[in-house]
Write a protein that holds these residues in place. Structure first.
Motif, PDB file in Angstrom:
ATOM      1  N   UNK A  90       0.855  -1.178   0.000  1.00  0.00           N
ATOM      2  CA  UNK A  90       0.000   0.000   0.000  1.00  0.00           C
ATOM      3  C   UNK A  90       0.896   1.235   0.000  1.00  0.00           C
ATOM      4  N   UNK A  91       0.509   2.217  -0.766  1.00  0.00           N
ATOM      5  CA  UNK A  91       1.206   3.485  -0.810  1.00  0.00           C
ATOM      6  C   UNK A  91       1.245   4.092   0.591  1.00  0.00           C
ATOM      7  N   UNK A  92       2.387   4.681   0.976  1.00  0.00           N
ATOM      8  CA  UNK A  92       2.551   5.234   2.327  1.00  0.00           C
ATOM      9  C   UNK A  92       1.546   6.343   2.620  1.00  0.00           C
ATOM     10  N   UNK A  93       1.313   7.247   1.671  1.00  0.00           N
ATOM     11  CA  UNK A  93       0.367   8.352   1.882  1.00  0.00           C
ATOM     12  C   UNK A  93      -1.048   7.825   2.107  1.00  0.00           C
ATOM     13  N   UNK A  94      -1.432   6.815   1.333  1.00  0.00           N
ATOM     14  CA  UNK A  94      -2.770   6.234   1.490  1.00  0.00           C
ATOM     15  C   UNK A  94      -2.866   5.495   2.817  1.00  0.00           C
ATOM     16  N   UNK A  95      -1.824   4.756   3.177  1.00  0.00           N
ATOM     17  CA  UNK A  95      -1.811   4.039   4.450  1.00  0.00           C
ATOM     18  C   UNK A  95      -1.954   4.968   5.639  1.00  0.00           C
ATOM     19  N   UNK A  96      -1.258   6.089   5.601  1.00  0.00           N
ATOM     20  CA  UNK A  96      -1.358   7.084   6.676  1.00  0.00           C
ATOM     21  C   UNK A  96      -2.765   7.657   6.746  1.00  0.00           C
ATOM     22  N   UNK A  97      -3.360   7.926   5.595  1.00  0.00           N
ATOM     23  CA  UNK A  97      -4.724   8.460   5.555  1.00  0.00           C
ATOM     24  C   UNK A  97      -5.717   7.445   6.120  1.00  0.00           C
ATOM     25  N   UNK A  98      -5.552   6.166   5.768  1.00  0.00           N
ATOM     26  CA  UNK A  98      -6.464   5.140   6.276  1.00  0.00           C
ATOM     27  C   UNK A  98      -6.346   4.995   7.785  1.00  0.00           C
ATOM     28  N   UNK A  99      -5.136   5.063   8.299  1.00  0.00           N
ATOM     29  CA  UNK A  99      -4.950   4.972   9.751  1.00  0.00           C
ATOM     30  C   UNK A  99      -5.708   6.103  10.430  1.00  0.00           C
ATOM     31  N   UNK A 100      -5.641   7.300   9.873  1.00  0.00           N
ATOM     32  CA  UNK A 100      -6.365   8.441  10.441  1.00  0.00           C
ATOM     33  C   UNK A 100      -7.879   8.274  10.271  1.00  0.00           C
ATOM     34  N   UNK A 101      -8.317   7.762   9.129  1.00  0.00           N
ATOM     35  CA  UNK A 101      -9.749   7.560   8.890  1.00  0.00           C
ATOM     36  C   UNK A 101     -10.363   6.564   9.867  1.00  0.00           C
ATOM     37  N   UNK A 102      -9.602   5.526  10.201  1.00  0.00           N
ATOM     38  CA  UNK A 102     -10.124   4.456  11.045  1.00  0.00           C
ATOM     39  C   UNK A 102      -9.862   4.691  12.524  1.00  0.00           C
ATOM     40  N   UNK A 103      -9.385   5.870  12.873  1.00  0.00           N
ATOM     41  CA  UNK A 103      -9.086   6.204  14.261  1.00  0.00           C
ATOM     42  C   UNK A 103     -10.307   6.016  15.160  1.00  0.00           C
ATOM     43  N   UNK A 104     -10.046   5.614  16.363  1.00  0.00           N
ATOM     44  CA  UNK A 104     -11.089   5.369  17.375  1.00  0.00           C
ATOM     45  C   UNK A 104     -12.122   4.389  16.845  1.00  0.00           C
ATOM     46  N   UNK A 105     -13.375   4.752  16.843  1.00  0.00           N
ATOM     47  CA  UNK A 105     -14.430   3.842  16.380  1.00  0.00           C
ATOM     48  C   UNK A 105     -14.999   4.238  15.023  1.00  0.00           C
ATOM     49  N   UNK A 106     -14.318   5.109  14.302  1.00  0.00           N
ATOM     50  CA  UNK A 106     -14.820   5.569  13.008  1.00  0.00           C
ATOM     51  C   UNK A 106     -15.005   4.416  12.032  1.00  0.00           C
ATOM     52  N   UNK A 107     -14.204   3.371  12.143  1.00  0.00           N
ATOM     53  CA  UNK A 107     -14.291   2.235  11.229  1.00  0.00           C
ATOM     54  C   UNK A 107     -15.678   1.593  11.254  1.00  0.00           C
ATOM     55  N   UNK A 108     -16.384   1.707  12.382  1.00  0.00           N
ATOM     56  CA  UNK A 108     -17.714   1.107  12.501  1.00  0.00           C
ATOM     57  C   UNK A 108     -18.697   1.713  11.499  1.00  0.00           C
ATOM     58  N   UNK A 127      -8.033  -4.456   5.732  1.00  0.00           N
ATOM     59  CA  UNK A 127      -7.629  -5.341   4.635  1.00  0.00           C
ATOM     60  C   UNK A 127      -8.397  -5.012   3.352  1.00  0.00           C
ATOM     61  N   UNK A 128      -9.682  -4.722   3.461  1.00  0.00           N
ATOM     62  CA  UNK A 128     -10.480  -4.347   2.288  1.00  0.00           C
ATOM     63  C   UNK A 128      -9.961  -3.045   1.686  1.00  0.00           C
ATOM     64  N   UNK A 129      -9.569  -2.107   2.532  1.00  0.00           N
ATOM     65  CA  UNK A 129      -9.013  -0.842   2.050  1.00  0.00           C
ATOM     66  C   UNK A 129      -7.680  -1.078   1.343  1.00  0.00           C
ATOM     67  N   UNK A 130      -6.833  -1.912   1.917  1.00  0.00           N
ATOM     68  CA  UNK A 130      -5.547  -2.242   1.286  1.00  0.00           C
ATOM     69  C   UNK A 130      -5.767  -2.916  -0.062  1.00  0.00           C
ATOM     70  N   UNK A 131      -6.652  -3.893  -0.094  1.00  0.00           N
ATOM     71  CA  UNK A 131      -6.920  -4.630  -1.329  1.00  0.00           C
ATOM     72  C   UNK A 131      -7.508  -3.707  -2.406  1.00  0.00           C
ATOM     73  N   UNK A 132      -8.417  -2.852  -2.004  1.00  0.00           N
ATOM     74  CA  UNK A 132      -9.076  -1.966  -2.949  1.00  0.00           C
ATOM     75  C   UNK A 132      -8.184  -0.890  -3.533  1.00  0.00           C
ATOM     76  N   UNK A 133      -7.083  -0.601  -2.865  1.00  0.00           N
ATOM     77  CA  UNK A 133      -6.206   0.482  -3.320  1.00  0.00           C
ATOM     78  C   UNK A 133      -4.866  -0.009  -3.864  1.00  0.00           C
ATOM     79  N   UNK A 134      -4.708  -1.311  -3.995  1.00  0.00           N
ATOM     80  CA  UNK A 134      -3.406  -1.826  -4.407  1.00  0.00           C
ATOM     81  C   UNK A 134      -3.024  -1.411  -5.834  1.00  0.00           C
ATOM     82  N   UNK A 135      -3.993  -1.046  -6.654  1.00  0.00           N
ATOM     83  CA  UNK A 135      -3.691  -0.650  -8.035  1.00  0.00           C
ATOM     84  C   UNK A 135      -3.725   0.856  -8.264  1.00  0.00           C
ATOM     85  N   UNK A 136      -3.831   1.632  -7.198  1.00  0.00           N
ATOM     86  CA  UNK A 136      -3.830   3.091  -7.347  1.00  0.00           C
ATOM     87  C   UNK A 136      -2.444   3.543  -7.743  1.00  0.00           C
ATOM     88  N   UNK A 137      -2.362   4.327  -8.781  1.00  0.00           N
ATOM     89  CA  UNK A 137      -1.068   4.818  -9.285  1.00  0.00           C
ATOM     90  C   UNK A 137      -1.050   6.350  -9.254  1.00  0.00           C
TER      91      UNK A 137
END
Length: 122
Positions: free
Chosen positions: A1-19, A110-120
């Motif tokens: 996963x791209x580092x910028x996207x990974x950092x954004x996902x970590x922030x998006x899923x912070x606390x209980x936002x993933x629910x 994992x779904x976020x990682x899989x869905x973004x693996x082809x982002x260029x």
């Protein structure tokens, strides 16, 4: 996963936002995450709800999201460059993510990682 996207996902899923991704409370076309405009500017990405699909013989429900870059100039530079290189700008879809209804945090990541693996270009 791209580092910028990974950092954004970590922030998006912070606390209980993933629910909110496993059981969305917004209508189709609305932003599921992040809910705050200040957080949206900081992260630079958003997940807009795009309805659901049913898969398999058992008709398992998956929520579909469009990963898109936010407007503005204060977003991370990598996302700004990607957005500016797209014909549709902030309406360009970086990736489509499908998340099983009721998924846990790890399954969502994992779904976020899989869905973004082809982002260029980020």
């Amino acid at each position: 996963m791209n580092k910028a996207i990974g950092t954004a996902f970590t922030a998006l899923l912070d606390r209980n936002a993933w629910k909110k991704l496993a059981d969305p409370t917004v209508g189709r076309g609305a932003t599921a995450l992040p809910r705050s405009s200040s957080v949206a500017q900081k992260i630079g990405l958003r997940l807009d709800y795009d309805g659901y699909v049913e898969k398999g013989e058992e008709k398992v429900k998956y929520h579909r999201y469009k990963l898109q870059v936010n407007a503005g100039n204060s977003i991370p530079l990598a996302f700004k460059k990607w957005r500016d290189s797209q014909e549709n700008g902030t309406h360009a879809v970086m990736a489509t993510i499908e998340i099983r209804h009721g998924a846990d945090k790890d399954e969502i990541f994992e779904a976020l990682k899989e869905g973004t693996k082809n982002v260029r270009g980020v």
